[in-house]
Design a protein around this motif. Structure first.
Motif, PDB file in Angstrom:
ATOM      1  N   GLU A   1       0.928  12.249   6.239  1.00 46.39           N
ATOM      2  CA  GLU A   1      -0.003  13.244   6.771  1.00 46.39           C
ATOM      3  C   GLU A   1       0.676  13.963   7.925  1.00 46.39           C
TER       4      GLU A   1
ATOM      5  N   PHE B   1       0.828  -1.198   0.000  1.00 43.24           N
ATOM      6  CA  PHE B   1       0.000   0.000   0.000  1.00 43.24           C
ATOM      7  C   PHE B   1       0.864   1.249   0.000  1.00 43.24           C
ATOM      8  N   ASP B   2       0.475   2.205  -0.808  1.00 44.45           N
ATOM      9  CA  ASP B   2       1.212   3.465  -0.904  1.00 44.45           C
ATOM     10  C   ASP B   2       0.520   4.505  -0.016  1.00 44.45           C
ATOM     11  N   TYR B   3       0.759   4.384   1.275  1.00 43.51           N
ATOM     12  CA  TYR B   3       0.149   5.331   2.214  1.00 43.51           C
ATOM     13  C   TYR B   3       0.800   6.703   2.063  1.00 43.51           C
ATOM     14  N   LYS B   4      -0.013   7.738   2.032  1.00 48.00           N
ATOM     15  CA  LYS B   4       0.502   9.089   1.890  1.00 48.00           C
ATOM     16  C   LYS B   4       0.814   9.688   3.265  1.00 48.00           C
TER      17      LYS B   4
ATOM     18  N   PRO C   1       2.860   8.587   7.268  1.00 48.42           N
ATOM     19  CA  PRO C   1       1.575   7.946   6.970  1.00 48.42           C
ATOM     20  C   PRO C   1       0.848   7.547   8.249  1.00 48.42           C
ATOM     21  N   ARG C   2      -0.411   7.914   8.353  1.00 45.73           N
ATOM     22  CA  ARG C   2      -1.162   7.737   9.600  1.00 45.73           C
ATOM     23  C   ARG C   2      -1.349   6.267   9.972  1.00 45.73           C
ATOM     24  N   ILE C   3      -1.803   5.437   9.032  1.00 47.99           N
ATOM     25  CA  ILE C   3      -2.115   4.044   9.372  1.00 47.99           C
ATOM     26  C   ILE C   3      -0.866   3.277   9.817  1.00 47.99           C
TER      27      ILE C   3
END
Length: 200
Positions: free
Chosen positions: A55, A50-53, A89-91
């Motif tokens: 934040e 996953f390419d989490y952005k 990335p938050r997650i």
């Protein structure tokens, strides 16, 4: 599996002998453990897919939010000593903090559990430390602690899949960070995570 066990329990709880009720409790325990293990394995496998952005995260608010969602008693206290903004990335960040804080809670041996989260910027990286007053991790077991499926206590004594620190370590390495453990194996553990200031 858990639904099947619940159906048996609901239909037969008034007629089963005590020995059978103990077996049902054991089945519930094993079912929950298997479910947690599968969820942890999925999380582990998905980290690089996953390419989490990135934040803007507030360390105190994000950590306290994670803490509020964990199962713990009133004897557990969390203190965030520094409130800073992070670009991350938050997650993945929440997964890191959830696993580290829940580990501190699960492995405690004190009547009052104290967890402190602190921050410094070091070597052009965020250094976040999660420190607890639990029994500690013997230095000779530091490497074992971050391996998959490893628990330092029998699973009948401490619930867990043995994936927590392995998952945390994989997330941190994926984002080109580092993790290390500080403990004398007697009194408390400090987990230091180093995260880059900028995510590529």
């Amino acid at each position: 599996m858990r639904k099947l066990v619940n159906w048996i329990k609901e239909d037969c709880i008034d007629i089963l002998p005590e020995s059978s009720l103990k077996h049902i409790a054991l089945l519930e325990n094993r079912s929950d453990r298997m479910s947690n293990l599968l969820n942890d394995l999925l999380d582990y496998a998905r980290i690089e897919r996953f390419d989490y952005k990135a934040e803007t995260l507030h360390l105190a608010a994000s950590t306290k939010e994670v803490f509020s969602l964990l199962d713990h008693d009133d004897n557990v206290t969390l203190t965030v000593l520094d409130d800073v903004e992070l670009e991350f990335p938050r997650i993945p960040f929440e997964m890191i903090m959830r696993n580290l804080i829940s580990n501190a809670i699960k492995h405690h041996d004190k009547a009052i559990i104290k967890i402190n989260v602190s921050y410094v910027q070091e070597n052009n990286m965020h250094k976040i430390s999660i420190e607890d007053n639990g029994p500690g991790i013997p230095p000779e077991l530091f490497n074992k602690a971050i391996e998959m499926f490893q628990t330092l206590k029998p699973r009948d004594k401490v619930e867990g899949s043995g994936m927590g620190l392995a998952l945390v370590n994989k997330i941190i390495l994926h984002y080109e960070g580092k993790m290390n453990i500080e403990s004398d194996g007697i009194c408390g553990t400090r987990i230091n995570i180093m995260l880059p200031l900028q995510i590529k």
